[in-house]
Design an enzyme around this catalytic site. Structure first.
Site, mmCIF file in Angstrom:
data_model
loop_
_atom_site.group_PDB
_atom_site.id
_atom_site.type_symbol
_atom_site.label_atom_id
_atom_site.label_comp_id
_atom_site.label_asym_id
_atom_site.label_seq_id
_atom_site.Cartn_x
_atom_site.Cartn_y
_atom_site.Cartn_z
ATOM 1 N N ARG A 1 0.832 -1.205 0.000
ATOM 2 C CA ARG A 1 0.000 0.000 0.000
ATOM 3 C C ARG A 1 0.866 1.255 0.000
ATOM 4 N NH1 ARG A 1 -2.305 -3.701 3.654
ATOM 5 N NH2 ARG A 1 -4.397 -4.414 3.086
ATOM 6 N N ASP B 1 -9.498 -4.552 8.426
ATOM 7 C CA ASP B 1 -8.593 -5.487 9.105
ATOM 8 C C ASP B 1 -9.256 -6.012 10.380
ATOM 9 O OD1 ASP B 1 -5.982 -4.706 7.479
ATOM 10 O OD2 ASP B 1 -6.935 -2.857 8.138
ATOM 11 N N ARG C 1 -11.908 -8.515 9.434
ATOM 12 C CA ARG C 1 -11.273 -9.800 9.097
ATOM 13 C C ARG C 1 -10.845 -10.530 10.364
ATOM 14 N NH1 ARG C 1 -7.681 -6.764 4.452
ATOM 15 N NH2 ARG C 1 -9.042 -7.205 2.656
ATOM 16 N N HIS D 1 -2.759 0.807 8.238
ATOM 17 C CA HIS D 1 -3.483 -0.169 7.421
ATOM 18 C C HIS D 1 -2.478 -0.708 6.416
ATOM 19 C CE1 HIS D 1 -6.408 -2.208 5.038
ATOM 20 N NE2 HIS D 1 -6.311 -1.376 4.002
#
Length: 316
Positions: free
Chosen positions: A92, A152, A155, A179
């Site tokens: 990212r 996240d 999840r 993140h």
């Protein structure tokens, strides 16, 4: 600050994430007006038509239109999903340079409209771009929010629920930090129906501590696996964005793990990073400061340091 009668949202970027957000938003009947803005006008027009054709099946009537930056003046919320996507093999953070340039142009045009609402940023690297949005916009820090580690955390709750054979809604646990690859699980504050996870682990021989490590690795690396399989992640984050949108527009005071500005919390300053925060119609009401274990605190500081190092050349 926000209108009391009509809830208005502008979506910038009608790619995979943006169009999925628009679809989920319409299906949950959260807003009254939705504006789609995209450089690719044909794509945005197509999405507007497609969504409007399904409106008869939606729970509430919603006005869905194509718009431009000048139309953002009366919006309650501007959601930014535009930018370069993460490609296979890219982190990212590799996207920083590309997307900072894109965001400067977007935010300046939105602010030129007279916009005074709340920004919600989804584009990666989300912590960096949320900070950039705050700096470019000049808005108070509570009015600029990133999606942070909301996905996240979702999840994490899903995998812990699967492991302990309970619904993920009965799991309370957080992923905090960037993140990205330096994020961390807060196992010290994780519980299932009020029972601390560490205590649960001692109740049965088939529970092994290394399983918790594997769960976190699967959370951290989930995006890479999804991107490898289908090219992009969009359903999960779109639903997370809708959840934040609902918390804002319904003045919920819900605690969600978003990218929030820290001003001394967790010992950090001048950084946007994923932490639990109270979300309502003013944006971020307050940051919730968890009591982290020593190793968790160290990992969080390392995560914040990575973000600050990236920000330093761009913002002084």
């Amino acid at each position: 600050m926000l209108s009391n009668k009509v809830s208005r949202v502008a979506l910038i970027g009608a790619g995979f994430v943006g169009s999925s957000y628009a679809f989920a938003l319409m299906n949950q009947g959260i807003v009254d007006e939705l504006l789609l803005i995209d450089l690719n006008k044909d794509k945005a027009f197509g999405d507007v038509m497609d969504l409007n054709h399904g409106k008869v099946f939606a729970p509430n009537p919603i006005s869905i239109k194509y718009g431009e930056y000048k139309d953002c003046a009366e919006m309650d919320l501007v959601v930014i999903c535009a930018g370069a996507n993460q490609k296979p093999g890219e982190t990212r953070l590799d996207l920083v340079e590309k997307n900072l340039k894109i965001f400067k142009s977007i935010v300046e045009q939105v602010m030129a409209s007279g916009f005074h609402g709340i920004f919600l940023v989804a584009t990666n690297p989300v912590d960096i771009l949320t900070y950039a949005t705050w700096r470019y916009s000049g808005l108070p820090k509570n009015q600029v929010i990133g999606s942070g580690t909301i996905l996240d955390t979702a999840r994490f709750r899903y995998l812990l629920g699967d492991y302990f054979k309970v619904a993920p809604t009965s799991v309370h646990a957080y992923i905090i930090g960037e993140h990205g690859d330096s994020e961390l699980p807060v196992y010290s504050a994780a519980d299932v129906a009020g029972i601390p996870v560490y205590k649960l682990m001692k109740r049965a021989a088939h529970y092994k501590m290394e399983d918790l490590d594997n769960i976190f690795v699967n959370v951290r690396d989930a995006a890479y696996k999804i991107i490898e399989g289908k090219g992009a992640t969009y359903y999960g984050i779109a639903m997370g964005l809708v959840r934040i949108t609902k918390a804002i527009l319904s003045n919920e005071n819900s605690v969600l793990t978003v990218s929030a500005y820290l001003d001394g919390q967790y010992g950090e300053k001048d950084v946007y990073i994923g932490v639990p925060a109270v979300i309502n119609r003013e944006g971020i009401r307050e940051v919730i400061e968890l009591e982290l274990a020593l190793d968790e605190q160290e990992k969080f500081q390392q995560s914040a340091a990575i973000l600050k190092d990236i920000l330093k050349p761009h913002f002084t």
